[in-house]
Write an enzyme that holds these catalytic residues in place. Structure first.
Site, PDB file in Angstrom:
ATOM      1  CB  SER A 134      -0.956  -0.538   1.293  1.00  0.00           C
ATOM      2  OG  SER A 134       0.042  -0.093   2.719  1.00  0.00           O
ATOM      3  CG  ASP A 290       3.663  -4.387   9.075  1.00  0.00           C
ATOM      4  OD1 ASP A 290       2.407  -4.815   9.130  1.00  0.00           O
ATOM      5  OD2 ASP A 290       3.455  -3.516   8.044  1.00  0.00           O
TER       6      ASP A 290
END
Length: 524
Positions: A134, A290
């Site tokens: 993204s 993450d």
């Protein structure tokens, strides 16, 4: 006007969720009153195509339309099939590494603008994108180093992604403020502070120099750890919009079949992953935040290599001690100590009874003991913990939000490797060692040394403190005699704030009116 535009973006996001059938897919039959009426209206406005699709397809389409911020949310949910269901998790997993790429020429232009050198001067060869997420995409390249030519991975920021994220963050802040204002029960969750944490981590993720620094720090912390490492950074070829690092040859952790075919012990990998994460968190106070399976590779010798360190988390000594004692208390079933730690840390107000809180903690911990490992869900445990702490007025700790989210993600990854994975049994050796080293005799000596340093530093600052105290005393005497007065700049700022508050009410009415017009135009 930013509040108005943020309001329109929130309305647009809600409209996308309605049109793609996400709202209609909710169990509306279990609702009543106004919420049920809203669900029925949303179902009326759902696309006919969406009504024929599976729930997972509807959510995936909506997330893809809403943009990078929502894709990040989808990536998180994709690692927790026990939370969102296997069908939704499988659909959202496609968002992790199969985002549309942007042109190679745009990536090369971004690299040259960021580093101030030509592509030919920087790299021997610059290939097409091999992965796109993204925020950025990755290109393979070759670099001629003094010891020979080596392949590297070049990460490049998406054009325009900063502007889009900033716009989405404005909408999140607006939603958080409205939530705090109109839903009093949510104030303990501190939605505005949580959004501020999200904004800060996003800004860090958008500067690839900071990601390079995080990789470097985590690499130093783990250089002697068995079975875990991060890629080395090429600082000469790293800037705000580009990060060049070592190329990793390995199997992605989301390719379970390939890992098994290569002969890897999936249970050992799951154990190594959890214990590595806990070591980083407790020992170093710095962790990869993450760790979805698309960011984890397994090399031929079984070493885990973590990439994409755009989001990292930090914990101070107080928070690490709190975490360790909480985990160890659940592991050893010492619920009274778990309750005491909450009070000692100041997370639960002192007006509550420790024994009563310990009883509530026991209601959470007991179900995880004596059950088959595959039935123990961290997501369920955290849900129960939030419910119990709300009863005792515990407010959300922003510094722990990122850690809680990452723990859930890491456990989800481990469970995909080993469906019978037991988080608590795996965590016990690492947590126990940290408790013994930091809360035992050695820890007392360390605390005494730190306390001595603090006292020495305070003594050095005493003359300055005395001067400030004397100055403050004079100011208080002056205010007592003449009253509290504002300078011209402060008075003007107060006037502007009041004017904005008045305008915001009128603008809100305009937003509502224009939104209704927009929906009517879309429908009719």
């Amino acid at each position: 006007m930013s509040s108005v535009s943020a309001g329109f973006r929130l309305v647009k996001a809600g409209w996308v969720l309605v049109r793609e059938g996400v709202v209609a897919a909710l169990p509306g039959d279990q609702l009543s009153g106004l919420p049920k009426l809203g669900w029925r209206v949303a179902t009326m406005f759902t696309r006919r195509r969406a009504l024929k699709e599976q729930r997972s397809d509807r959510l995936a389409h909506a997330v893809a339309r809403l943009g990078p911020s929502y894709v990040k949310l989808g990536q998180f949910l994709a690692t927790r099939p026990d939370v969102v269901g296997n069908d939704i998790a499988l659909e959202l997993a496609l968002l992790q590494d199969k985002m549309p790429t942007f042109p190679k020429a745009a990536a090369q232009a971004a690299v040259e603008a960021s580093l101030g050198r030509t592509i030919g001067d920087l790299y021997h060869d610059f290939g097409d994108a091999v992965a796109a997420a993204s925020i950025a995409q990755v290109h393979p390249a070759d670099v001629d180093y003094p010891d020979g030519r080596r392949q590297v991975a070049v990460k490049v920021i998406r054009p325009g992604v900063r502007r889009r994220f900033n716009q989405d963050l404005e909408s999140y802040f607006l939603a958080a403020r409205l939530q705090e204002k109109y839903i009093p029960s949510s104030r303990r969750l501190r939605p505005v502070q949580v959004t501020e944490t999200l904004a800060q981590t996003t800004r860090i993720e958008m500067d690839l120099r900071l990601e390079g620094a995080a990789l470097s720090e985590l690499g130093e912390n783990t250089k002697t750890d068995p079975g875990f490492r991060v890629p080395a950074v090429d600082w000469e070829r790293t800037g705000r919009d580009v990060l060049t690092m070592e190329w990793v040859d390995g199997i992605k952790m989301n390719d379970i079949a390939a890992l098994a075919a290569a002969g890897h012990d999936l249970r050992a990998i799951a154990t190594n992953l959890i214990q590595s994460f806990l070591r980083h968190t407790l020992r170093d106070g710095f962790f990869h935040a993450d760790m979805h399976p698309g960011n984890l590779f397994v090399e031929a010798n079984g070493t885990i290599v973590a990439v994409d360190l755009g989001i990292s988390g930090r914990l101070g000594k107080k928070e690490r001690r709190f975490l360790a004692e909480i985990l160890y208390g659940f592991i050893t079933r010492n619920y009274l100590r778990v309750a005491e730690v909450h009070f000692e840390a100041g997370y639960v107000p002192a007006r509550h009874d420790v024994a009563a809180f310990a009883q509530a903690i026991r209601a959470i911990g007991e179900p995880i003991h004596g059950q088959p490992a595959e039935t123990i869900s961290m997501a369920k445990l955290l849900t129960l913990l939030f419910e119990v702490t709300e009863l005792f007025d515990m407010q959300t700790r922003p510094e722990l939000v990122l850690l809680q989210k990452t723990m859930v993600v890491v456990e989800g990854v481990a469970r995909t490797l080993d469906p019978a994975f037991n988080m608590w049994k795996t965590a016990e050796p690492v947590v126990g060692d940290w408790i013994r080293d930091n809360l035992g005799p050695r820890g007392l000596l360390t605390d005494a040394r730190d306390g001595l340093y603090a006292v020495t530093a305070l003594a050095r600052q005493m003359p300055e403190f005395a001067k400030r105290t004397e100055r403050l005393s004079r100011e208080i005497d002056h205010m007592a005699e003449n009253g509290l007065r504002f300078d011209a700049e402060t008075a003007q700022a107060i006037g502007k704030a009041e004017a904005r508050h008045t305008r915001s009410g009128r603008l809100a009415l305009w937003v509502i009116a224009l939104t209704l017009i927009y929906i009517a135009w879309k429908v009719f």
